[in-house]
Scaffold this motif. Structure first.
Motif, PDB file in Angstrom:
ATOM      1  N   ARG A 116      -0.246  32.064 -20.455  1.00  0.00           N
ATOM      2  CA  ARG A 116       0.815  32.593 -21.612  1.00  0.00           C
ATOM      3  C   ARG A 116       0.897  34.008 -21.849  1.00  0.00           C
ATOM      4  O   ARG A 116       2.016  34.846 -21.482  1.00  0.00           O
ATOM      5  N   LYS A 117      -0.155  34.794 -21.792  1.00  0.00           N
ATOM      6  CA  LYS A 117      -0.395  36.149 -21.780  1.00  0.00           C
ATOM      7  C   LYS A 117       0.274  36.859 -20.587  1.00  0.00           C
ATOM      8  O   LYS A 117       0.882  37.609 -20.651  1.00  0.00           O
ATOM      9  N   ILE A 118      -0.278  36.251 -19.440  1.00  0.00           N
ATOM     10  CA  ILE A 118       0.291  36.829 -18.033  1.00  0.00           C
ATOM     11  C   ILE A 118       1.667  36.657 -18.006  1.00  0.00           C
ATOM     12  O   ILE A 118       2.301  37.611 -17.630  1.00  0.00           O
ATOM     13  N   ASP A 119       2.053  35.550 -18.494  1.00  0.00           N
ATOM     14  CA  ASP A 119       3.598  35.072 -18.169  1.00  0.00           C
ATOM     15  C   ASP A 119       4.579  36.231 -19.183  1.00  0.00           C
ATOM     16  O   ASP A 119       5.506  36.708 -18.640  1.00  0.00           O
ATOM     17  N   ARG A 120       3.854  36.304 -20.234  1.00  0.00           N
ATOM     18  CA  ARG A 120       4.641  37.524 -21.089  1.00  0.00           C
ATOM     19  C   ARG A 120       4.728  38.887 -20.573  1.00  0.00           C
ATOM     20  O   ARG A 120       5.685  39.672 -20.311  1.00  0.00           O
ATOM     21  N   LEU A 121       3.517  39.332 -19.872  1.00  0.00           N
ATOM     22  CA  LEU A 121       3.620  40.483 -19.250  1.00  0.00           C
ATOM     23  C   LEU A 121       4.485  40.435 -18.115  1.00  0.00           C
ATOM     24  O   LEU A 121       5.129  41.503 -17.810  1.00  0.00           O
ATOM     25  N   TYR A 122       4.386  39.522 -17.258  1.00  0.00           N
ATOM     26  CA  TYR A 122       5.130  39.188 -16.310  1.00  0.00           C
ATOM     27  C   TYR A 122       6.784  39.454 -16.384  1.00  0.00           C
ATOM     28  O   TYR A 122       7.487  40.247 -15.992  1.00  0.00           O
ATOM     29  N   ASN A 123       7.035  38.927 -17.351  1.00  0.00           N
ATOM     30  CA  ASN A 123       8.473  38.826 -17.928  1.00  0.00           C
ATOM     31  C   ASN A 123       8.743  40.342 -18.419  1.00  0.00           C
ATOM     32  O   ASN A 123       9.834  40.961 -18.156  1.00  0.00           O
ATOM     33  N   PHE A 125       7.519  43.077 -17.391  1.00  0.00           N
ATOM     34  CA  PHE A 125       7.695  44.029 -16.212  1.00  0.00           C
ATOM     35  C   PHE A 125       9.177  43.539 -15.683  1.00  0.00           C
ATOM     36  O   PHE A 125       9.492  44.616 -14.920  1.00  0.00           O
ATOM     37  N   GLU A 126       9.301  42.535 -15.435  1.00  0.00           N
ATOM     38  CA  GLU A 126      10.632  42.032 -14.902  1.00  0.00           C
ATOM     39  C   GLU A 126      11.723  42.426 -15.427  1.00  0.00           C
ATOM     40  O   GLU A 126      12.834  43.290 -14.956  1.00  0.00           O
ATOM     41  N   ARG A 127      11.701  42.514 -16.911  1.00  0.00           N
ATOM     42  CA  ARG A 127      12.883  43.297 -17.752  1.00  0.00           C
ATOM     43  C   ARG A 127      12.823  44.823 -17.343  1.00  0.00           C
ATOM     44  O   ARG A 127      14.161  45.556 -17.439  1.00  0.00           O
ATOM     45  N   MET A 128      11.733  45.372 -17.064  1.00  0.00           N
ATOM     46  CA  MET A 128      11.719  46.985 -16.936  1.00  0.00           C
ATOM     47  C   MET A 128      12.007  47.122 -15.489  1.00  0.00           C
ATOM     48  O   MET A 128      12.242  48.186 -15.026  1.00  0.00           O
ATOM     49  N   ASP A 130       9.930  46.474 -12.824  1.00  0.00           N
ATOM     50  CA  ASP A 130       8.761  47.061 -12.503  1.00  0.00           C
ATOM     51  C   ASP A 130       8.020  46.005 -11.553  1.00  0.00           C
ATOM     52  O   ASP A 130       7.257  45.053 -12.206  1.00  0.00           O
ATOM     53  N   ARG A 131       8.321  45.989 -10.311  1.00  0.00           N
ATOM     54  CA  ARG A 131       7.727  44.988  -9.481  1.00  0.00           C
ATOM     55  C   ARG A 131       6.429  45.121  -9.233  1.00  0.00           C
ATOM     56  O   ARG A 131       5.557  44.115  -9.056  1.00  0.00           O
ATOM     57  N   ALA A 132       5.864  46.471  -9.262  1.00  0.00           N
ATOM     58  CA  ALA A 132       4.328  46.431  -9.190  1.00  0.00           C
ATOM     59  C   ALA A 132       3.653  45.828 -10.398  1.00  0.00           C
ATOM     60  O   ALA A 132       2.589  45.269 -10.201  1.00  0.00           O
ATOM     61  N   GLY A 133       4.234  46.022 -11.579  1.00  0.00           N
ATOM     62  CA  GLY A 133       3.671  45.343 -12.870  1.00  0.00           C
ATOM     63  C   GLY A 133       3.643  43.823 -12.598  1.00  0.00           C
ATOM     64  O   GLY A 133       2.781  43.124 -12.939  1.00  0.00           O
ATOM     65  N   GLN A 134       4.748  43.287 -12.028  1.00  0.00           N
ATOM     66  CA  GLN A 134       4.768  41.812 -11.967  1.00  0.00           C
ATOM     67  C   GLN A 134       3.686  41.519 -10.902  1.00  0.00           C
ATOM     68  O   GLN A 134       3.281  40.524 -11.034  1.00  0.00           O
ATOM     69  N   HIS A 135       3.657  42.364  -9.778  1.00  0.00           N
ATOM     70  CA  HIS A 135       2.915  41.986  -8.955  1.00  0.00           C
ATOM     71  C   HIS A 135       1.476  41.894  -9.346  1.00  0.00           C
ATOM     72  O   HIS A 135       0.548  40.947  -9.287  1.00  0.00           O
ATOM     73  N   GLN A 136       0.874  42.822 -10.425  1.00  0.00           N
ATOM     74  CA  GLN A 136      -0.311  42.745 -11.021  1.00  0.00           C
ATOM     75  C   GLN A 136      -0.366  41.531 -11.859  1.00  0.00           C
ATOM     76  O   GLN A 136      -1.715  40.933 -11.886  1.00  0.00           O
ATOM     77  N   ALA A 137       0.589  41.191 -12.268  1.00  0.00           N
ATOM     78  CA  ALA A 137       0.435  39.967 -13.281  1.00  0.00           C
ATOM     79  C   ALA A 137       0.197  38.676 -12.385  1.00  0.00           C
ATOM     80  O   ALA A 137      -0.761  37.875 -12.655  1.00  0.00           O
ATOM     81  N   VAL A 159      -4.360  25.314 -13.935  1.00  0.00           N
ATOM     82  CA  VAL A 159      -3.335  25.953 -14.794  1.00  0.00           C
ATOM     83  C   VAL A 159      -2.925  27.260 -14.272  1.00  0.00           C
ATOM     84  O   VAL A 159      -1.752  27.496 -14.409  1.00  0.00           O
ATOM     85  N   PHE A 160      -3.637  28.192 -13.600  1.00  0.00           N
ATOM     86  CA  PHE A 160      -3.149  29.155 -12.973  1.00  0.00           C
ATOM     87  C   PHE A 160      -2.332  29.060 -11.612  1.00  0.00           C
ATOM     88  O   PHE A 160      -1.331  29.663 -11.699  1.00  0.00           O
ATOM     89  N   ASP A 161      -2.993  28.201 -11.104  1.00  0.00           N
ATOM     90  CA  ASP A 161      -2.065  27.568  -9.872  1.00  0.00           C
ATOM     91  C   ASP A 161      -0.546  27.209 -10.089  1.00  0.00           C
ATOM     92  O   ASP A 161       0.233  27.554  -9.538  1.00  0.00           O
ATOM     93  N   GLU A 162      -0.450  26.415 -11.131  1.00  0.00           N
ATOM     94  CA  GLU A 162       0.822  25.836 -11.627  1.00  0.00           C
ATOM     95  C   GLU A 162       1.669  27.149 -11.896  1.00  0.00           C
ATOM     96  O   GLU A 162       2.966  27.160 -11.598  1.00  0.00           O
ATOM     97  N   TRP A 163       1.140  28.006 -12.593  1.00  0.00           N
ATOM     98  CA  TRP A 163       2.140  29.427 -13.004  1.00  0.00           C
ATOM     99  C   TRP A 163       2.519  29.980 -11.538  1.00  0.00           C
ATOM    100  O   TRP A 163       3.501  30.484 -11.573  1.00  0.00           O
ATOM    101  N   LEU A 164       1.276  30.323 -10.692  1.00  0.00           N
ATOM    102  CA  LEU A 164       1.881  30.996  -9.401  1.00  0.00           C
ATOM    103  C   LEU A 164       2.825  30.167  -8.617  1.00  0.00           C
ATOM    104  O   LEU A 164       3.525  30.811  -8.183  1.00  0.00           O
ATOM    105  N   ALA A 165       2.692  28.815  -8.701  1.00  0.00           N
ATOM    106  CA  ALA A 165       3.914  27.945  -7.845  1.00  0.00           C
ATOM    107  C   ALA A 165       5.267  28.380  -8.638  1.00  0.00           C
ATOM    108  O   ALA A 165       5.972  28.380  -7.604  1.00  0.00           O
ATOM    109  N   ARG A 166       5.404  28.810  -9.755  1.00  0.00           N
ATOM    110  CA  ARG A 166       6.679  28.862 -10.474  1.00  0.00           C
ATOM    111  C   ARG A 166       7.255  30.244 -10.180  1.00  0.00           C
ATOM    112  O   ARG A 166       8.172  30.657 -10.520  1.00  0.00           O
ATOM    113  N   HIS A 167       6.057  31.229  -9.899  1.00  0.00           N
ATOM    114  CA  HIS A 167       6.709  32.636  -9.689  1.00  0.00           C
ATOM    115  C   HIS A 167       6.345  33.003  -8.270  1.00  0.00           C
ATOM    116  O   HIS A 167       6.705  33.774  -7.549  1.00  0.00           O
TER     117      HIS A 167
END
Length: 167
Positions: A116-123, A125-128, A130-137, A159-167
């Motif tokens: 959930r925290k990773i996803d919030r940060l990914y989103n 960086f996406e709004r910003m 910032d592809r590098a920030g998304q990559h770090q997530a 749990v992590f694998d499922e999130w990665l599969a969506r992104h």
């Protein structure tokens, strides 16, 4: 010798069983070293004596490079080394501060909270834009997946694998 074996040797990825007698002798702990000397002590001794290359120390002590780096970092003898087992508390780049203390896989619920925290940060960086920030997530999610998997926590890894599969 196969090219795979040659690459393993070049990278220091081998076990004592795969070495011939001459090579085993090269890896033997010197007689001057105490029989009770730990691998950690041997790593530190090699570094103090001038062997500073992580791969070379790993080869000479039959330790994993990540373990050698961890020992040297803890002793304040190495900076800037990062791999799967490096703590996320150390700053790797400008994004590290965003992800500090985010990764956990103690339980399935802890892994879900991390995602959930990773996803919030990914989103964020996406709004910003910032592809590098998304990559770090994504890197942190992959790190969580692999650490959980190699710790035998397959449900947490999923749990992590499922999130990665969506992104």
């Amino acid at each position: 010798m196969t090219s795979e074996k040659m690459l393993e040797r070049e990278l220091g990825l081998f076990s004592i069983e795969t070495l011939d007698e001459t090579e085993r002798m090269q890896h033997a702990v010197p007689e001057s070293a105490s029989a009770a000397q730990t691998k950690k002590e041997r790593i530190l001794e090699l570094h103090r004596s001038g062997t500073t290359d992580v791969a070379e120390i790993a080869r000479r002590t039959l330790a994993r490079p990540s373990y050698v780096a961890q020992v040297l970092q803890a002793a304040g003898l190495l900076d800037g080394y990062f791999d799967l087992y490096t703590t996320t508390a150390r700053e790797q780049n400008i994004y590290s501060r965003f992800f500090r203390n985010v990764l956990s896989f103690r339980s399935v619920e802890a892994a879900r909270e991390s995602v959930r925290k990773i996803d919030r940060l990914y989103n964020y960086f996406e709004r910003m834009g910032d592809r590098a920030g998304q990559h770090q997530a994504m890197v942190l999610a992959l790190t969580g997946k692999n650490r959980a998997r190699w710790s035998g926590k397959l449900e947490e890894a999923k749990v992590f694998d499922e999130w990665l599969a969506r992104h």
